[in-house]
Design a protein around this motif. Structure first.
Motif, PDB file in Angstrom:
ATOM      1  N   ALA A  57      76.795  60.174 -22.564  1.00 44.28           N
ATOM      2  CA  ALA A  57      77.446  60.039 -23.868  1.00 44.28           C
ATOM      3  C   ALA A  57      78.965  60.120 -23.731  1.00 44.28           C
ATOM      4  O   ALA A  57      79.701  59.388 -24.399  1.00 44.28           O
ATOM      5  CB  ALA A  57      76.947  61.138 -24.810  1.00 44.28           C
ATOM      6  N   ALA A  58      79.432  60.999 -22.845  1.00 45.28           N
ATOM      7  CA  ALA A  58      80.875  61.134 -22.637  1.00 45.28           C
ATOM      8  C   ALA A  58      81.447  59.867 -22.007  1.00 45.28           C
ATOM      9  O   ALA A  58      82.545  59.422 -22.373  1.00 45.28           O
ATOM     10  CB  ALA A  58      81.164  62.340 -21.748  1.00 45.28           C
ATOM     11  N   ALA A  59      80.714  59.282 -21.075  1.00 42.97           N
ATOM     12  CA  ALA A  59      81.175  58.041 -20.450  1.00 42.97           C
ATOM     13  C   ALA A  59      81.308  56.932 -21.481  1.00 42.97           C
ATOM     14  O   ALA A  59      82.274  56.152 -21.459  1.00 42.97           O
ATOM     15  CB  ALA A  59      80.209  57.627 -19.339  1.00 42.97           C
ATOM     16  N   GLU A  60      80.337  56.857 -22.375  1.00 44.60           N
ATOM     17  CA  GLU A  60      80.395  55.837 -23.435  1.00 44.60           C
ATOM     18  C   GLU A  60      81.599  56.071 -24.342  1.00 44.60           C
ATOM     19  O   GLU A  60      82.317  55.141 -24.720  1.00 44.60           O
ATOM     20  CB  GLU A  60      79.108  55.865 -24.253  1.00 44.60           C
ATOM     21  CG  GLU A  60      79.095  54.861 -25.399  1.00 44.60           C
ATOM     22  CD  GLU A  60      77.835  54.930 -26.234  1.00 44.60           C
ATOM     23  OE1 GLU A  60      77.810  54.282 -27.297  1.00 44.60           O
ATOM     24  OE2 GLU A  60      76.875  55.632 -25.844  1.00 44.60           O
ATOM     25  N   PRO A 120      86.491  53.198 -23.376  1.00 50.90           N
ATOM     26  CA  PRO A 120      87.543  52.329 -23.931  1.00 50.90           C
ATOM     27  C   PRO A 120      88.962  52.801 -23.626  1.00 50.90           C
ATOM     28  O   PRO A 120      89.909  52.020 -23.727  1.00 50.90           O
ATOM     29  CB  PRO A 120      87.273  52.374 -25.444  1.00 50.90           C
ATOM     30  CG  PRO A 120      85.818  52.695 -25.542  1.00 50.90           C
ATOM     31  CD  PRO A 120      85.557  53.657 -24.422  1.00 50.90           C
ATOM     32  N   ARG A 121      89.118  54.081 -23.222  1.00 50.19           N
ATOM     33  CA  ARG A 121      90.454  54.607 -22.949  1.00 50.19           C
ATOM     34  C   ARG A 121      90.701  54.838 -21.460  1.00 50.19           C
ATOM     35  O   ARG A 121      91.760  55.350 -21.081  1.00 50.19           O
ATOM     36  CB  ARG A 121      90.655  55.925 -23.708  1.00 50.19           C
ATOM     37  CG  ARG A 121      90.495  55.786 -25.216  1.00 50.19           C
ATOM     38  CD  ARG A 121      91.003  57.010 -25.944  1.00 50.19           C
ATOM     39  NE  ARG A 121      90.238  58.209 -25.639  1.00 50.19           N
ATOM     40  CZ  ARG A 121      89.091  58.537 -26.247  1.00 50.19           C
ATOM     41  NH1 ARG A 121      88.589  57.742 -27.181  1.00 50.19           N
ATOM     42  NH2 ARG A 121      88.459  59.655 -25.938  1.00 50.19           N
ATOM     43  N   ARG A 122      89.740  54.490 -20.620  1.00 51.65           N
ATOM     44  CA  ARG A 122      89.852  54.764 -19.197  1.00 51.65           C
ATOM     45  C   ARG A 122      90.718  53.733 -18.476  1.00 51.65           C
ATOM     46  O   ARG A 122      90.904  52.606 -18.921  1.00 51.65           O
ATOM     47  CB  ARG A 122      88.470  54.791 -18.557  1.00 51.65           C
ATOM     48  CG  ARG A 122      87.630  56.005 -18.944  1.00 51.65           C
ATOM     49  CD  ARG A 122      88.280  57.279 -18.480  1.00 51.65           C
ATOM     50  NE  ARG A 122      87.411  58.426 -18.601  1.00 51.65           N
ATOM     51  CZ  ARG A 122      87.785  59.668 -18.360  1.00 51.65           C
ATOM     52  NH1 ARG A 122      89.028  59.922 -18.001  1.00 51.65           N
ATOM     53  NH2 ARG A 122      86.931  60.669 -18.486  1.00 51.65           N
ATOM     54  N   GLN A 123      91.229  54.172 -17.305  1.00 54.24           N
ATOM     55  CA  GLN A 123      91.993  53.310 -16.416  1.00 54.24           C
ATOM     56  C   GLN A 123      91.029  52.647 -15.425  1.00 54.24           C
ATOM     57  O   GLN A 123      89.869  53.049 -15.293  1.00 54.24           O
ATOM     58  CB  GLN A 123      93.055  54.120 -15.678  1.00 54.24           C
ATOM     59  CG  GLN A 123      94.090  54.764 -16.586  1.00 54.24           C
ATOM     60  CD  GLN A 123      94.843  53.730 -17.405  1.00 54.24           C
ATOM     61  OE1 GLN A 123      95.358  52.748 -16.860  1.00 54.24           O
ATOM     62  NE2 GLN A 123      94.876  53.929 -18.719  1.00 54.24           N
ATOM     63  N   PRO A 124      91.496  51.604 -14.699  1.00 53.62           N
ATOM     64  CA  PRO A 124      90.587  50.883 -13.804  1.00 53.62           C
ATOM     65  C   PRO A 124      89.820  51.766 -12.830  1.00 53.62           C
ATOM     66  O   PRO A 124      88.587  51.642 -12.711  1.00 53.62           O
ATOM     67  CB  PRO A 124      91.532  49.919 -13.067  1.00 53.62           C
ATOM     68  CG  PRO A 124      92.611  49.652 -14.059  1.00 53.62           C
ATOM     69  CD  PRO A 124      92.835  50.959 -14.756  1.00 53.62           C
ATOM     70  N   LEU A 148      72.597  54.528 -20.085  1.00 51.26           N
ATOM     71  CA  LEU A 148      71.859  54.013 -21.228  1.00 51.26           C
ATOM     72  C   LEU A 148      72.400  52.642 -21.623  1.00 51.26           C
ATOM     73  O   LEU A 148      73.558  52.326 -21.326  1.00 51.26           O
ATOM     74  CB  LEU A 148      71.978  54.982 -22.406  1.00 51.26           C
ATOM     75  CG  LEU A 148      71.331  56.362 -22.217  1.00 51.26           C
ATOM     76  CD1 LEU A 148      71.689  57.272 -23.390  1.00 51.26           C
ATOM     77  CD2 LEU A 148      69.822  56.234 -22.064  1.00 51.26           C
ATOM     78  N   PRO A 149      71.593  51.808 -22.256  1.00 47.21           N
ATOM     79  CA  PRO A 149      72.054  50.457 -22.614  1.00 47.21           C
ATOM     80  C   PRO A 149      73.374  50.433 -23.378  1.00 47.21           C
ATOM     81  O   PRO A 149      74.236  49.587 -23.106  1.00 47.21           O
ATOM     82  CB  PRO A 149      70.902  49.914 -23.473  1.00 47.21           C
ATOM     83  CG  PRO A 149      69.696  50.626 -22.944  1.00 47.21           C
ATOM     84  CD  PRO A 149      70.165  52.010 -22.609  1.00 47.21           C
ATOM     85  N   LEU A 157      80.723  50.126 -20.712  1.00 49.21           N
ATOM     86  CA  LEU A 157      81.320  50.071 -19.377  1.00 49.21           C
ATOM     87  C   LEU A 157      81.560  48.627 -18.939  1.00 49.21           C
ATOM     88  O   LEU A 157      82.561  48.320 -18.286  1.00 49.21           O
ATOM     89  CB  LEU A 157      80.422  50.794 -18.376  1.00 49.21           C
ATOM     90  CG  LEU A 157      80.390  52.317 -18.494  1.00 49.21           C
ATOM     91  CD1 LEU A 157      79.309  52.899 -17.585  1.00 49.21           C
ATOM     92  CD2 LEU A 157      81.759  52.911 -18.135  1.00 49.21           C
ATOM     93  N   ASP A 158      80.621  47.741 -19.285  1.00 51.55           N
ATOM     94  CA  ASP A 158      80.813  46.313 -19.001  1.00 51.55           C
ATOM     95  C   ASP A 158      82.091  45.813 -19.682  1.00 51.55           C
ATOM     96  O   ASP A 158      82.909  45.111 -19.056  1.00 51.55           O
ATOM     97  CB  ASP A 158      79.620  45.502 -19.512  1.00 51.55           C
ATOM     98  CG  ASP A 158      78.618  45.180 -18.419  1.00 51.55           C
ATOM     99  OD1 ASP A 158      78.416  46.047 -17.553  1.00 51.55           O
ATOM    100  OD2 ASP A 158      78.041  44.079 -18.445  1.00 51.55           O
TER     101      ASP A 158
END
Length: 206
Positions: free
Chosen positions: A21-24, A28-32, A50-51, A57-58
């Motif tokens: 959930a945290a990754a999702e 949108p604010r992460r660096q490469p 999860l989908p 992430l995609d």
């Protein structure tokens, strides 16, 4: 996630769910590098996101691909390959273009990992990217470790496209010695085994 994957320790189900959930939420604010490390961690833990998280992430990988360096591109492609599910078409196109852009700066392991990923995904790079990767192999072959040579040769064979004439001499000179050497380390055969898969990325601590 990166720490769990690097330690080879599976998080509990509750922790995995919370991290997913945290990754999702943060993608949108992460660096490469942060996005590619997250993808690599999911792939290494053999715990696909999860989908909804995978979709985010995609999208992040597509958005950040123009800013990725050679290591980021190789790690992203390798992560999607290890997850066993190709990226969305737009993400795939963005990473393909990024691979062509950074190929002149790829190190031996980067180019071998990128080729391995394209072959594992069963998705050949575009002609422009293939040309750039061929040139990178020709440039870096003399510095490749046996694992990287085996992965590159396996990728060319799996994709069903031989190396360009300028690439073949550089790779062929090391072919037999390299594959024999890799085999002695438990990675025999032409196809890479787990021990021969791409190396782990390095994390950046904020």
């Amino acid at each position: 996630l990166w720490a769990f994957a690097t330690l080879g320790a599976d998080p509990s189900m509750a922790t995995q769910t919370a991290l997913d959930a945290a990754a999702e939420r943060l993608a949108p604010r992460r660096q490469p590098q942060e996005v590619t490390n997250t993808l690599w961690a999911f792939a290494t833990l053999d715990a696909p996101p999860l989908p909804t998280t995978r979709t985010v992430l995609d999208a992040a990988a597509e958005r950040l691909a123009p800013r990725m360096n050679a290591q980021d591109v190789a790690n992203a492609l390798s992560a999607f390959a290890k997850l066993g599910a190709p990226p969305a078409p737009a993400t795939r196109a963005a990473l393909d273009a990024a691979a062509a852009r950074v190929a002149p700066r790829m190190k031996p392991q980067n180019v071998a990992n990128a080729l391995w990923a394209f072959a594992t995904l069963g998705s050949p790079p575009t002609p422009a990217t293939r040309t750039a990767l061929d040139a990178a192999v020709a440039r870096e072959a003399s510095q490749m470790q046996p694992q990287a040579v085996a992965n590159a040769l396996w990728a060319f064979a799996t994709l069903g496209v031989p190396p360009a004439p300028t690439t073949q001499p550089a790779s062929s000179r090391r072919r037999f010695a390299s594959v024999v050497s890799v085999g002695r380390r438990g990675c025999a055969e032409v196809a890479p085994h787990d021990e021969c898969e791409p190396n782990a990325p390095v994390a950046t601590v904020a």
